[in-house]
Scaffold this active site. Structure first.
Site, PDB file in Angstrom:
ATOM      1  N   ARG A 167       9.134  -6.048  -9.571  1.00 47.84           N
ATOM      2  CA  ARG A 167       8.676  -4.887  -8.800  1.00 47.84           C
ATOM      3  C   ARG A 167       9.825  -3.892  -8.791  1.00 47.84           C
ATOM      4  O   ARG A 167      10.899  -4.163  -8.246  1.00 47.84           O
ATOM      5  CB  ARG A 167       8.296  -5.288  -7.370  1.00 47.84           C
ATOM      6  CG  ARG A 167       7.842  -4.100  -6.500  1.00 47.84           C
ATOM      7  CD  ARG A 167       7.578  -4.569  -5.071  1.00 47.84           C
ATOM      8  NE  ARG A 167       7.297  -3.471  -4.171  1.00 47.84           N
ATOM      9  CZ  ARG A 167       6.088  -3.029  -3.861  1.00 47.84           C
ATOM     10  NH1 ARG A 167       5.031  -3.589  -4.389  1.00 47.84           N
ATOM     11  NH2 ARG A 167       5.927  -2.034  -3.001  1.00 47.84           N
ATOM     12  N   HIS A 220       0.057  -0.429 -10.955  1.00 47.95           N
ATOM     13  CA  HIS A 220       0.094  -1.420  -9.866  1.00 47.95           C
ATOM     14  C   HIS A 220      -1.052  -2.426 -10.084  1.00 47.95           C
ATOM     15  O   HIS A 220      -2.000  -2.496  -9.304  1.00 47.95           O
ATOM     16  CB  HIS A 220      -0.060  -0.703  -8.519  1.00 47.95           C
ATOM     17  CG  HIS A 220       0.427  -1.493  -7.351  1.00 47.95           C
ATOM     18  ND1 HIS A 220       0.830  -2.812  -7.449  1.00 47.95           N
ATOM     19  CD2 HIS A 220       0.555  -1.158  -6.027  1.00 47.95           C
ATOM     20  CE1 HIS A 220       1.202  -3.237  -6.241  1.00 47.95           C
ATOM     21  NE2 HIS A 220       1.043  -2.266  -5.377  1.00 47.95           N
ATOM     22  N   GLN A 263      -2.336  -5.088  -7.420  1.00 50.06           N
ATOM     23  CA  GLN A 263      -3.077  -4.439  -6.334  1.00 50.06           C
ATOM     24  C   GLN A 263      -4.542  -4.276  -6.722  1.00 50.06           C
ATOM     25  O   GLN A 263      -5.445  -4.445  -5.903  1.00 50.06           O
ATOM     26  CB  GLN A 263      -2.458  -3.080  -6.015  1.00 50.06           C
ATOM     27  CG  GLN A 263      -3.146  -2.313  -4.894  1.00 50.06           C
ATOM     28  CD  GLN A 263      -2.946  -2.965  -3.535  1.00 50.06           C
ATOM     29  OE1 GLN A 263      -1.819  -3.262  -3.146  1.00 50.06           O
ATOM     30  NE2 GLN A 263      -4.028  -3.187  -2.804  1.00 50.06           N
ATOM     31  N   ASP A 299      -3.927   6.434  -0.095  1.00 57.36           N
ATOM     32  CA  ASP A 299      -2.586   5.853  -0.149  1.00 57.36           C
ATOM     33  C   ASP A 299      -1.645   6.843   0.535  1.00 57.36           C
ATOM     34  O   ASP A 299      -2.023   7.976   0.819  1.00 57.36           O
ATOM     35  CB  ASP A 299      -2.198   5.627  -1.618  1.00 57.36           C
ATOM     36  CG  ASP A 299      -0.912   4.811  -1.781  1.00 57.36           C
ATOM     37  OD1 ASP A 299      -0.433   4.243  -0.785  1.00 57.36           O
ATOM     38  OD2 ASP A 299      -0.389   4.751  -2.912  1.00 57.36           O
ATOM     39  N   CYS A 353      -3.913   0.552   0.400  1.00 58.01           N
ATOM     40  CA  CYS A 353      -3.034  -0.513  -0.092  1.00 58.01           C
ATOM     41  C   CYS A 353      -1.876  -0.814   0.861  1.00 58.01           C
ATOM     42  O   CYS A 353      -1.170  -1.803   0.663  1.00 58.01           O
ATOM     43  CB  CYS A 353      -2.525  -0.181  -1.490  1.00 58.01           C
ATOM     44  SG  CYS A 353      -1.785   1.440  -1.623  1.00 58.01           S
ATOM     45  N   ARG A 389      -4.348  -9.878  -1.766  1.00 57.80           N
ATOM     46  CA  ARG A 389      -3.203  -9.815  -2.690  1.00 57.80           C
ATOM     47  C   ARG A 389      -2.754 -11.234  -3.043  1.00 57.80           C
ATOM     48  O   ARG A 389      -2.452 -11.529  -4.205  1.00 57.80           O
ATOM     49  CB  ARG A 389      -2.021  -9.055  -2.057  1.00 57.80           C
ATOM     50  CG  ARG A 389      -2.210  -7.572  -1.814  1.00 57.80           C
ATOM     51  CD  ARG A 389      -2.367  -6.749  -3.069  1.00 57.80           C
ATOM     52  NE  ARG A 389      -1.300  -6.924  -4.053  1.00 57.80           N
ATOM     53  CZ  ARG A 389      -0.074  -6.401  -3.960  1.00 57.80           C
ATOM     54  NH1 ARG A 389       0.267  -5.649  -2.933  1.00 57.80           N
ATOM     55  NH2 ARG A 389       0.822  -6.611  -4.916  1.00 57.80           N
TER      56      ARG A 389
END
Length: 337
Positions: A108, A135, A138, A231, A272, A317
């Site tokens: 990440r 991502h 996600q 987001d 998210c 997740r």
């Protein structure tokens, strides 16, 4: 039957077919059920997993850690002070070292090139926990959540409202197009995704029969949406641009008025996380002090409504990351997809 996922890395959604992504989503639903019934599923017994984090994280770190442990693997966290990717040691050299010690690597950070180099030189599966461009983990959680709620994906319409140039918008655009979900990116013209990305989404949509729309027009963009997704307005590393983003995106705040513009009563809300929906954070307080806002990309009313599924989405997740790691590193029987 050969496991077609075994040894593969998970770097961006476009690397996978519609059938493969759907398999991972359905496998995640299966693993979620096993976890809820407390049935052991230790597909990665004795494996060692490196978790490389150049960017901080709550959900991604927690999800990879718990998923690895549930699968019987040992996760080892290496933060930005522990790894020197490209600074004191090249990504290639780091990849070779870590690949000789670990069975799988999560990354990440900022650079998509870095995660792709890790995959090229480590010799083990590498999983993208987030880069500036994509991502993908996600997305598995998002579309599992949508499928759990609606019982299907095809034929649904998703409207992403907010910053159209960030990694979540990129990934939603491409993944929706692959999976046959009609998608609108609803954002000011200044924040439209790159044309090359829109062209790629159009190409994927032709195969899946999805429709793609990128528009600054909120009414047009959210009409008929089954899912409203937003987001944060300012991504990590862009904090200097807060004022500009607020000015651009305040009209795109997800509030009850915007939710009503879908003209549907069963539209769900996704985010998210983290979300700036109240003043319970230091950043929220700073924004109020500087700009007079008590809520940013989503109002507290929408965030706490029955339509909001962001915490189910957050839990997912873990289940989807678990499916991805088990499929790419575990000895599974997987029918051809």
């Amino acid at each position: 039957m050969e496991n077609i996922f075994y040894g593969k890395s998970f770097l961006k959604e476009i690397d996978f077919t519609r059938e493969e992504l759907l398999y991972l989503i359905d496998f995640a639903a299966h693993l979620k059920e096993l976890k809820q019934k407390n049935i052991s599923h230790r597909y990665l017994e004795g494996k060692n997993i490196a978790l490389l984090f150049e960017k901080t994280s709550t959900r991604t770190r927690a999800a990879f850690t718990t998923a690895a442990i549930d699968l019987g693997a040992h996760p080892e966290y290496l933060g930005k002070n522990d790894i020197q990717l490209g600074k004191k040691e090249s990504v290639e050299d780091t990849a070779k070292v870590l690949g000789s010690m670990f069975d799988g690597i999560e990354y990440r950070g900022f650079s998509q090139k870095a995660v792709e180099a890790l995959a090229e030189f480590s010799g083990v599966p590498v999983w993208n926990g987030l880069t500036d461009e994509w991502h993908p983990t996600q997305m598995l959680a998002d579309f599992l959540t949508i499928k759990e709620h609606f019982g299907k994906l095809e034929g649904l319409t998703l409207a992403y409202v907010g910053d159209g140039r960030n990694n979540v918008a990129h990934s939603l655009l491409i993944t929706s197009a692959i999976l046959g979900v009609t998608i609108s990116i609803v954002t000011p013209e200044e924040l439209f995704p790159e044309k090359s990305l829109i062209d790629l989404a159009d190409k994927c949509a032709k195969q899946s029969q999805a429709k793609i729309l990128v528009t600054a027009d909120i009414d047009q963009g959210v009409a008929g949406a089954d899912i409203i997704y937003t987001d944060v307005w300012v991504s990590m590393g862009e904090e200097a641009g807060f004022k500009e983003r607020i000015d651009l995106l305040l009209p795109y705040q997800v509030n009850q008025n915007l939710m009503a513009k879908t003209k549907k009563t069963d539209t769900i809300f996704l985010h998210c996380l983290p979300a700036f929906h109240d003043l319970a954070t230091e950043v929220g307080e700073e924004i109020k002090e500087k700009y007079g806002l008590t809520e940013m990309e989503v109002t507290d009313e929408v965030f706490r409504s029955n339509q909001a599924l962001q915490f189910q989405q957050a839990e997912n997740r873990m289940h989807t990351i678990k499916a991805m790691m088990a499929a790419t590193l575990g000895e599974l029987f997987i029918p051809k997809v």
